[in-house]
Design a protein around this motif. Structure first.
Motif, PDB file in Angstrom:
ATOM      1  N   PRO A 218      60.376  37.406  39.834  1.00 50.99           N
ATOM      2  CA  PRO A 218      61.179  38.527  39.362  1.00 50.99           C
ATOM      3  C   PRO A 218      61.147  39.690  40.366  1.00 50.99           C
ATOM      4  O   PRO A 218      60.133  39.922  41.045  1.00 50.99           O
ATOM      5  CB  PRO A 218      60.484  38.927  38.059  1.00 50.99           C
ATOM      6  N   ALA A 219      62.258  40.405  40.451  1.00 47.96           N
ATOM      7  CA  ALA A 219      62.363  41.588  41.312  1.00 47.96           C
ATOM      8  C   ALA A 219      62.776  42.773  40.452  1.00 47.96           C
ATOM      9  O   ALA A 219      63.547  42.631  39.496  1.00 47.96           O
ATOM     10  CB  ALA A 219      63.385  41.358  42.417  1.00 47.96           C
ATOM     11  N   ALA A 220      62.265  43.958  40.790  1.00 47.60           N
ATOM     12  CA  ALA A 220      62.608  45.158  40.025  1.00 47.60           C
ATOM     13  C   ALA A 220      62.446  46.394  40.892  1.00 47.60           C
ATOM     14  O   ALA A 220      61.670  46.404  41.861  1.00 47.60           O
ATOM     15  CB  ALA A 220      61.709  45.278  38.792  1.00 47.60           C
ATOM     16  N   THR A 221      63.180  47.433  40.550  1.00 49.42           N
ATOM     17  CA  THR A 221      62.979  48.726  41.193  1.00 49.42           C
ATOM     18  C   THR A 221      61.724  49.361  40.607  1.00 49.42           C
ATOM     19  O   THR A 221      61.284  49.013  39.499  1.00 49.42           O
ATOM     20  CB  THR A 221      64.173  49.656  40.939  1.00 49.42           C
ATOM     21  N   LEU A 222      61.149  50.285  41.346  1.00 49.83           N
ATOM     22  CA  LEU A 222      59.981  51.004  40.848  1.00 49.83           C
ATOM     23  C   LEU A 222      60.393  52.378  40.330  1.00 49.83           C
ATOM     24  O   LEU A 222      61.232  53.064  40.933  1.00 49.83           O
ATOM     25  CB  LEU A 222      58.930  51.135  41.950  1.00 49.83           C
ATOM     26  N   ARG A 223      59.809  52.784  39.252  1.00 48.46           N
ATOM     27  CA  ARG A 223      60.180  54.027  38.567  1.00 48.46           C
ATOM     28  C   ARG A 223      60.085  55.245  39.481  1.00 48.46           C
ATOM     29  O   ARG A 223      60.928  56.146  39.413  1.00 48.46           O
ATOM     30  CB  ARG A 223      59.261  54.224  37.352  1.00 48.46           C
ATOM     31  N   ASP A 224      59.071  55.278  40.338  1.00 47.52           N
ATOM     32  CA  ASP A 224      58.846  56.454  41.166  1.00 47.52           C
ATOM     33  C   ASP A 224      59.522  56.371  42.535  1.00 47.52           C
ATOM     34  O   ASP A 224      59.205  57.164  43.433  1.00 47.52           O
ATOM     35  CB  ASP A 224      57.337  56.673  41.356  1.00 47.52           C
ATOM     36  N   SER A 225      60.436  55.443  42.699  1.00 45.33           N
ATOM     37  CA  SER A 225      61.149  55.327  43.972  1.00 45.33           C
ATOM     38  C   SER A 225      61.887  56.624  44.295  1.00 45.33           C
ATOM     39  O   SER A 225      62.511  57.239  43.420  1.00 45.33           O
ATOM     40  CB  SER A 225      62.153  54.170  43.917  1.00 45.33           C
TER      41      SER A 225
END
Length: 255
Positions: A218-225
């Motif tokens: 799985p791939a996801a963006t990070l909240r604190d990007s």
């Protein structure tokens, strides 16, 4: 002859050129210098394919540069929990990603994988199946249980009621493969895609599907990007036909 005016004119022209040059550089080439650098935390088994994919992605998105940090998924999770600055995360299992809810955007599965038994070139110990890993004198290396590939390995061995006493437990799949490459172990359980990166140094013994495990990435963006839009764009691109073609070419399976 009075050369003073000529000298003054030359000096004035040089000064004007010096002053205008940086302005011209900013006006004409400023966009090329303002590149967004995305930091992607990715599972060790993605090292080769992501480096190849980056070249394609950066060519298509000249305003973005990709920087990867590869490690075992459990190490990546620890980095996220400790607040390491990063923009996206790709793990080798759903469990690790699920444990980071609240830290990531909605995950999407980008690829699958299978396990194989990696042996030394020519398979000198004649290891043909999972049961041979429990043979007396067989030096086997596995990943630690908290590592996705280690967890998958334990799953398949337990399902077949095979008790293996590993000579070492490694922090990621590349470390397992390295032990076999260097002759420090007779065999190790790794992903098929990792074994395929060193065909001249290791053989890969297939594990039948009925005895195997499916690894999901799985791939996801990070909240604190700090670059949320660009990070979301990269994660979305990983599902694109072009990215999927690169992943398939490296031996990864469809999500």
């Amino acid at each position: 002859m009075n050369r003073a005016p000529t000298v003054r004119r030359a000096a004035t022209a040089a000064l004007a050129a010096a002053l205008l040059t940086p302005l011209g550089a900013c006006a004409g080439g400023g966009s090329s210098t303002r590149r967004t650098e995305l930091t992607v935390l990715a599972a060790s088994s993605l090292t080769d394919v992501f480096e190849a994919a980056a070249a394609v992605y950066e060519k298509e998105h000249p305003g973005t540069k990709l920087t990867f940090s590869f490690a075992g998924s459990q190490e990546l999770a620890a980095q996220v929990e400790q607040g390491a600055p990063a923009d996206a995360l790709v793990t080798a299992d759903l469990k690790t990603m699920d444990g980071l809810r609240g830290e990531t955007g909605k995950p999407v599965v980008i690829a699958g994988n299978r396990l194989v038994i990696a042996t030394g070139e020519g398979n000198p110990k004649h290891i043909e199946n999972l049961r041979d890993l429990a043979a007396p004198g067989a030096k086997v290396v596995l990943a630690a249980a908290e590592v996705p590939v280690g967890r998958y390995s334990k799953q398949v061995l337990d399902a077949q009621r095979i008790d293996v006493d590993p000579v070492s437990l490694e922090p990621n799949v590349r470390a397992v493969l390295s032990k076999v490459e260097l002759g420090e172990a007779d065999a190790g359980i790794v992903y098929a895609t990792d074994a395929a990166t060193v065909p001249e140094k290791c053989d890969a013994v297939e594990i039948p599907d009925r005895e195997n495990a499916v690894a999901s990435y799985p791939a996801a963006t990070l909240r604190d990007s700090r670059h949320a839009d660009e990070a979301a764009g990269f994660v979305s691109w990983l599902k694109s036909p072009e990215a999927q073609k690169i992943l398939r070419g490296a031996g990864f399976r469809k999500p």
